[in-house]
Design a protein around this motif. Sequence first.
Motif, mmCIF file in Angstrom:
data_model
loop_
_atom_site.group_PDB
_atom_site.id
_atom_site.type_symbol
_atom_site.label_atom_id
_atom_site.label_comp_id
_atom_site.label_asym_id
_atom_site.label_seq_id
_atom_site.Cartn_x
_atom_site.Cartn_y
_atom_site.Cartn_z
ATOM 1 N N SER A 143 0.818 -1.222 0.000
ATOM 2 C CA SER A 143 0.000 0.000 0.000
ATOM 3 C C SER A 143 0.850 1.271 0.000
ATOM 4 C CB SER A 143 -0.923 0.018 1.223
ATOM 5 O OG SER A 143 -0.172 0.235 2.400
ATOM 6 N N LEU A 188 10.953 9.013 -5.174
ATOM 7 C CA LEU A 188 9.813 8.953 -6.097
ATOM 8 C C LEU A 188 9.202 10.342 -6.300
ATOM 9 C CD1 LEU A 188 7.752 5.873 -4.853
ATOM 10 C CD2 LEU A 188 8.765 6.126 -7.121
ATOM 11 N N THR A 215 9.203 -2.334 2.087
ATOM 12 C CA THR A 215 8.992 -1.697 3.378
ATOM 13 C C THR A 215 10.297 -1.700 4.171
ATOM 14 O OG1 THR A 215 7.564 -1.689 5.328
ATOM 15 C CG2 THR A 215 8.241 -3.842 4.501
ATOM 16 N N GLY A 216 10.304 -1.001 5.282
ATOM 17 C CA GLY A 216 11.500 -0.935 6.114
ATOM 18 C C GLY A 216 11.703 0.483 6.610
ATOM 19 N N ARG A 270 1.297 -3.919 7.653
ATOM 20 C CA ARG A 270 0.990 -4.012 9.082
ATOM 21 C C ARG A 270 -0.505 -3.832 9.324
ATOM 22 N NH1 ARG A 270 4.566 0.013 12.381
ATOM 23 N NH2 ARG A 270 3.673 1.104 10.613
ATOM 24 N N ASN A 271 -1.090 -2.824 8.653
ATOM 25 C CA ASN A 271 -2.521 -2.558 8.825
ATOM 26 C C ASN A 271 -3.253 -2.566 7.494
ATOM 27 O OD1 ASN A 271 -2.148 -1.779 11.708
ATOM 28 N ND2 ASN A 271 -0.999 -0.097 10.792
ATOM 29 N N SER A 272 -2.670 -3.131 6.472
ATOM 30 C CA SER A 272 -3.270 -3.079 5.133
ATOM 31 C C SER A 272 -2.957 -4.368 4.397
ATOM 32 C CB SER A 272 -2.680 -1.895 4.350
ATOM 33 O OG SER A 272 -1.262 -2.029 4.285
ATOM 34 N N SER A 282 6.709 11.004 -3.671
ATOM 35 C CA SER A 282 7.178 11.197 -2.298
ATOM 36 C C SER A 282 7.893 12.532 -2.117
ATOM 37 C CB SER A 282 8.122 10.055 -1.904
ATOM 38 O OG SER A 282 7.460 8.820 -1.958
ATOM 39 N N ALA A 342 4.241 3.895 -1.042
ATOM 40 C CA ALA A 342 4.646 4.567 -2.281
ATOM 41 C C ALA A 342 5.444 3.609 -3.173
ATOM 42 C CB ALA A 342 5.473 5.811 -1.942
ATOM 43 N N ILE A 343 6.473 2.998 -2.632
ATOM 44 C CA ILE A 343 7.284 2.062 -3.423
ATOM 45 C C ILE A 343 6.472 0.800 -3.736
ATOM 46 C CG2 ILE A 343 9.330 0.568 -3.355
ATOM 47 C CD1 ILE A 343 10.173 3.435 -3.681
ATOM 48 N N VAL A 381 1.102 -8.302 8.500
ATOM 49 C CA VAL A 381 2.404 -8.734 9.007
ATOM 50 C C VAL A 381 3.135 -7.529 9.581
ATOM 51 C CG1 VAL A 381 3.585 -8.367 6.770
ATOM 52 C CG2 VAL A 381 4.544 -9.974 8.424
ATOM 53 N N ASP A 382 3.910 -7.777 10.641
ATOM 54 C CA ASP A 382 4.829 -6.758 11.153
ATOM 55 C C ASP A 382 6.236 -7.310 10.935
ATOM 56 O OD1 ASP A 382 6.385 -4.946 12.462
ATOM 57 O OD2 ASP A 382 5.373 -5.140 14.408
ATOM 58 N N ILE A 383 6.986 -6.703 10.020
ATOM 59 C CA ILE A 383 8.306 -7.267 9.688
ATOM 60 C C ILE A 383 9.287 -7.144 10.854
ATOM 61 C CG2 ILE A 383 8.082 -6.953 7.185
ATOM 62 C CD1 ILE A 383 10.291 -4.637 7.622
ATOM 63 N N LYS A 421 14.541 -2.005 8.901
ATOM 64 C CA LYS A 421 14.763 -2.070 7.440
ATOM 65 C C LYS A 421 15.685 -3.232 7.058
ATOM 66 C CE LYS A 421 15.660 0.627 3.295
ATOM 67 N NZ LYS A 421 15.592 1.945 2.672
HETATM 68 N N1 LIG Z 1 9.333 6.726 -1.120
HETATM 69 C C1 LIG Z 1 10.505 6.868 -1.714
HETATM 70 O O1 LIG Z 1 10.735 7.797 -2.538
HETATM 71 C C2 LIG Z 1 11.609 5.884 -1.449
HETATM 72 C C3 LIG Z 1 12.784 5.962 -2.214
HETATM 73 C C4 LIG Z 1 13.799 5.034 -1.986
HETATM 74 C C5 LIG Z 1 13.657 4.059 -1.010
HETATM 75 N N2 LIG Z 1 12.513 4.008 -0.268
HETATM 76 C C6 LIG Z 1 12.403 2.944 0.738
HETATM 77 O O2 LIG Z 1 11.294 2.146 0.413
HETATM 78 C C7 LIG Z 1 10.704 1.625 1.603
HETATM 79 C C8 LIG Z 1 9.216 1.966 1.605
HETATM 80 O O3 LIG Z 1 9.100 3.377 1.592
HETATM 81 P P1 LIG Z 1 7.727 4.106 1.212
HETATM 82 O O4 LIG Z 1 8.043 5.553 1.026
HETATM 83 O O5 LIG Z 1 7.038 3.356 0.131
HETATM 84 O O6 LIG Z 1 6.925 3.943 2.586
HETATM 85 P P2 LIG Z 1 5.357 4.150 2.854
HETATM 86 O O7 LIG Z 1 4.721 4.866 1.717
HETATM 87 O O8 LIG Z 1 5.251 4.702 4.224
HETATM 88 O O9 LIG Z 1 4.790 2.646 2.848
HETATM 89 C C9 LIG Z 1 5.235 1.701 3.768
HETATM 90 C C10 LIG Z 1 4.525 0.389 3.490
HETATM 91 O O10 LIG Z 1 5.037 -0.610 4.377
HETATM 92 C C11 LIG Z 1 4.008 -1.075 5.241
HETATM 93 N N3 LIG Z 1 4.612 -1.231 6.576
HETATM 94 C C12 LIG Z 1 5.048 -0.247 7.406
HETATM 95 N N4 LIG Z 1 5.605 -0.780 8.499
HETATM 96 C C13 LIG Z 1 5.510 -2.121 8.369
HETATM 97 C C14 LIG Z 1 5.890 -3.206 9.176
HETATM 98 N N5 LIG Z 1 6.507 -3.044 10.371
HETATM 99 N N6 LIG Z 1 5.621 -4.459 8.749
HETATM 100 C C15 LIG Z 1 5.003 -4.661 7.556
HETATM 101 N N7 LIG Z 1 4.617 -3.680 6.736
HETATM 102 C C16 LIG Z 1 4.869 -2.406 7.143
HETATM 103 C C17 LIG Z 1 2.904 -0.048 5.162
HETATM 104 O O11 LIG Z 1 1.631 -0.630 5.359
HETATM 105 P P3 LIG Z 1 0.814 -0.381 6.734
HETATM 106 O O12 LIG Z 1 0.655 1.102 6.851
HETATM 107 O O13 LIG Z 1 -0.434 -1.152 6.564
HETATM 108 O O14 LIG Z 1 1.714 -0.957 7.772
HETATM 109 C C18 LIG Z 1 3.037 0.428 3.726
HETATM 110 O O15 LIG Z 1 2.394 -0.502 2.845
HETATM 111 C C19 LIG Z 1 11.482 2.245 2.775
HETATM 112 O O16 LIG Z 1 12.461 1.348 3.215
HETATM 113 C C20 LIG Z 1 12.135 3.469 2.146
HETATM 114 O O17 LIG Z 1 13.331 3.815 2.790
HETATM 115 C C21 LIG Z 1 11.482 4.891 -0.467
#
Ligand SMILES: NC(=O)c1ccc[n+]([C@@H]2O[C@H](COP(=O)([O-])OP(=O)(O)OC[C@H]3O[C@@H](n4cnc5c(N)ncnc54)[C@H](OP(=O)(O)O)[C@@H]3O)[C@@H](O)[C@H]2O)c1
Length: 200
Positions: free
Chosen positions: A9, A157, A63-64, A31-33, A160, A11-12, A38-40, A86
């Motif tokens: 759910s 992104l 995620t992470g 975690r909630n979607s 983001s 961004a990535i 799952v909680d990693i 992470k």
């Molecule tokens: N966004 C960027 O531009 C970007 C660029 C490079 C790298 N990254 C990396 O990509 C990863 C994801 O980033 P994002 O920006 O996509 O984050 P995000 O939009 O906040 O999404 C996080 C996702 O992970 C889930 N999640 C969060 N905590 C969790 C847990 N403990 N166990 C299982 N699922 C969990 C969330 O679902 P729930 O809310 O249901 O838990 C959600 O689906 C991160 O490691 C970030 O550093 C992001």
Amino acid sequence: VKILVIGASGAIGSAACEALAAHHEVITAGRNSGDVNVDIANRNSIDDMYQLTGKIDAVVSATGAVHFGPLLEMDEEKFMLGLTNKVMGQVNLVLSGMAFINDGGSFTLTSGILDRDPVRQGCNAATANGALAGFVKGAALEMPRGIRVNVVSPGLLHVSADKYGSLFPGHETVSNERVGRAFRKCVDGAMSGQVIIADG
Ligand SMILES: NC(=O)c1ccc[n+]([C@@H]2O[C@H](COP(=O)([O-])OP(=O)(O)OC[C@H]3O[C@@H](n4cnc5c(N)ncnc54)[C@H](OP(=O)(O)O)[C@@H]3O)[C@@H](O)[C@H]2O)c1
């Protein structure tokens, strides 16, 4: 191919799902979607998730968590977030997933640009990303049954930029499509032990 996407759910995760869902069956987790919760950060929760999904052909982790903040205000507790969540969260998705991944399957993890193009306040993320690169290189050598393991390293992104853009002055942003193609390459391609760069 049956793919489990953790963090679908986000961004990535959305970028990965957009690219993969047109070609494969996708099971989503968060975690909630998602289809499965799952909680990693919790190994038992990871094991429970795999019990629910059963055998799968590919695991994609998008995620992470990491701690963003000034190095001089970093303490061990803050720094450990990147390492326990992470890094070890995603490593445990592989370790626990070995029993559930089919022959010839794949694991694809997510790191990020900050270990090769660092920014202020991003030291914890840079460390986690570098560790994940080391993990896939080392783990790929010992993967049995034709299983592959790679990590996608996206830039910031487009979607983001509002949330994190102030931390990334002058960085090119990257489209969902470009990041999605990197995940598709890892799932449907042949490489293993690679860091797949997807940045602007
Ligand atoms: N966004 C960027 O531009 C970007 C660029 C490079 C790298 N990254 C990396 O990509 C990863 C994801 O980033 P994002 O920006 O996509 O984050 P995000 O939009 O906040 O999404 C996080 C996702 O992970 C889930 N999640 C969060 N905590 C969790 C847990 N403990 N166990 C299982 N699922 C969990 C969330 O679902 P729930 O809310 O249901 O838990 C959600 O689906 C991160 O490691 C970030 O550093 C992001």
